[in-house]
Write an enzyme that holds these catalytic residues in place. Structure first.
Site, PDB file in Angstrom:
ATOM      1  N   LYS A 104      -3.949  -1.480  15.832  1.00  0.00           N
ATOM      2  CA  LYS A 104      -3.409  -0.702  16.291  1.00  0.00           C
ATOM      3  C   LYS A 104      -3.933  -0.920  17.796  1.00  0.00           C
ATOM      4  O   LYS A 104      -4.861  -0.214  17.033  1.00  0.00           O
ATOM      5  CB  LYS A 104      -2.818   0.986  15.981  1.00  0.00           C
ATOM      6  N   GLU A 152       0.301  -1.347   0.058  1.00  0.00           N
ATOM      7  CA  GLU A 152       0.183   0.177   0.604  1.00  0.00           C
ATOM      8  C   GLU A 152       0.887   0.559   0.305  1.00  0.00           C
ATOM      9  O   GLU A 152       2.451   1.502   0.464  1.00  0.00           O
ATOM     10  CB  GLU A 152      -0.796   0.197   0.852  1.00  0.00           C
TER      11      GLU A 152
HETATM   12  N1  PSU Z   1      -2.927   1.529  10.407  1.00  0.00           N
HETATM   13  C1  PSU Z   1      -1.178   1.679  10.762  1.00  0.00           C
HETATM   14  N2  PSU Z   1      -1.103   1.961   9.833  1.00  0.00           N
HETATM   15  C2  PSU Z   1      -1.530   2.444   9.042  1.00  0.00           C
HETATM   16  C3  PSU Z   1      -2.632   2.914   8.718  1.00  0.00           C
HETATM   17  C4  PSU Z   1      -3.294   2.583   9.621  1.00  0.00           C
HETATM   18  O1  PSU Z   1      -0.805   1.692  12.269  1.00  0.00           O
HETATM   19  O2  PSU Z   1      -0.744   3.598   7.526  1.00  0.00           O
HETATM   20  C5  PSU Z   1      -3.188   3.425   7.354  1.00  0.00           C
HETATM   21  C6  PSU Z   1      -3.889   1.680   6.292  1.00  0.00           C
HETATM   22  O3  PSU Z   1      -2.834   2.638   5.235  1.00  0.00           O
HETATM   23  C7  PSU Z   1      -4.880   2.049   6.756  1.00  0.00           C
HETATM   24  C8  PSU Z   1      -5.754   3.023   7.279  1.00  0.00           C
HETATM   25  O4  PSU Z   1      -5.868   1.452   5.869  1.00  0.00           O
HETATM   26  O5  PSU Z   1      -4.545   4.150   8.048  1.00  0.00           O
HETATM   27  C9  PSU Z   1      -6.492   3.368   7.474  1.00  0.00           C
HETATM   28  O6  PSU Z   1      -7.555   4.707   7.376  1.00  0.00           O
HETATM   29  P1  PSU Z   1      -8.929   4.690   8.094  1.00  0.00           P
HETATM   30  O7  PSU Z   1      -9.225   4.290   9.539  1.00  0.00           O
HETATM   31  O8  PSU Z   1      -9.119   6.387   8.057  1.00  0.00           O
HETATM   32  O9  PSU Z   1      -9.835   4.487   6.881  1.00  0.00           O
END
Ligand code: PSU
Ligand code: MN
Length: 299
Positions: free
Chosen positions: A157, A25
């Site tokens: 996390k 990603e």
């Molecule tokens: N969790 C992490 N590192 C990240 C992300 C999540 O520890 O970089 C990123 C990933 O790309 C994940 C996104 O798909 O954040 C999720 O964002 P949201 O909660 O806005 O959907």
């Protein structure tokens, strides 16, 4: 109909000859990690996948075009450019029309990987249900329910509500396979106290579970949860204080929508300093390894 995809020559050759390919990603590069560690990490993930006998396909959107595999220059550009849009399902058409740059989240990367015919994807942590905000559910979860890509992560996390995230996945019918573990890992820590129904001890076993699901005609993805390597793990107590601080700051500053996760990630990194970053890098590298092995078994 999928949009036109721009393949790097390495990825297009690999796909044409049936070689194992691992999607990576780009939100973690553009929004998840600070500079310059973001670029170092992106390069490192790609080289690990190659060392493990698979071909890396970092996915992003450049000038509105969906790129499957980036050149060294494109990777560098993405890591060092401000204002790159964070792209999940809802954002694809917008960036295509505006011809802007986009970094794909887990959801966005799954969609593009499926368009490209890539079955395995390595990331760090997926999004989930936010603590105290049951309506803030990452678009990653519904994507796992509908798009046929296997995602290797180190759990989620603890900025998120782990039990609620697992409940959501159970309801949506997403298999969560513990890789050499009986517990859902908690990103920086190997354990969370949350037991999983499924455990696999080898990449071959994981591949068999993925393949069998899709052969049965069951739609959607599979989540493979590989704990952070022992040597890099941090005590949950050390991280929890930083997370509390990050959550309080987000609340106080009224951070909303897609900005929440990048905000929390940056705050946790800031408060814990280099230690959390080191752990983050170690688990991403480990996931690249596991995903490569699974991709080889599937190929
Ligand atoms: N969790 C992490 N590192 C990240 C992300 C999540 O520890 O970089 C990123 C990933 O790309 C994940 C996104 O798909 O954040 C999720 O964002 P949201 O909660 O806005 O959907
Ligand atoms: Mn959200």
């Amino acid at each position: 109909m999928p949009p036109p995809l721009r393949f790097s020559s390495e990825v297009s050759q690999a796909l044409n000859s049936g070689l194992p390919v691992v999607a990576l990603e780009s939100t973690v590069i553009a929004h998840g990690l600070p500079r310059p560690q973001n670029l170092e990490l992106a390069r490192r993930m790609e080289s690990i996948v190659r060392e493990c006998g698979a071909v890396p396909a970092t996915i992003a959107i450049l000038g509105g075009e969906v790129k499957i595999g980036l050149t060294a220059d494109e990777l560098k550009y993405l890591a060092n450019t401000d204002g790159v849009v964070k792209v999940s399902r809802r954002d694809f058409s917008i960036v295509a029309v505006r011809k802007t740059d986009g970094a794909t989240t887990v959801a966005g990367t799954m969609i593009a990987a499926a368009w490209a015919g890539i079955k395995v994807f390595a990331t760090g942590g997926i999004g989930g249900v936010h603590r105290g905000h049951g309506a803030d559910v990452s678009a990653d979860l519904p994507e796992l329910a509908r798009t046929p890509v296997a995602v290797v992560c180190a759990g989620v996390k603890a900025i998120l509500d782990l039990p609620a995230t697992l409940e959501w996945l159970e309801t949506a019918g997403v298999p969560v396979i513990g890789f050499q573990t009986d517990e859902f890992p908690a990103f920086y820590s190997r354990t969370s106290g949350l037991k999983l129904e499924a455990r696999a001890d080898s990449a071959g076993e994981v591949a068999a579970m993925i393949k069998t699901k899709w052969e049965m005609g069951l739609e959607g993805g599979v989540l493979i949860a590989a704990p952070i390597p022992e040597a890099a793990a941090l005590p949950a107590s050390e991280i929890e204080a930083a997370i509390e601080q990050a959550l309080a700051a987000a609340e106080a500053q009224g951070v909303k929508g897609k900005a929440v996760t990048p905000f929390l990630l940056a705050k946790v990194a800031e408060v814990t300093g280099g230690r959390s970053l080191q752990a983050n890098v170690a688990l991403l590298e480990n996931n690249a390894r596991v995903a490569s092995e699974v991709a080889r078994e599937l190929a």
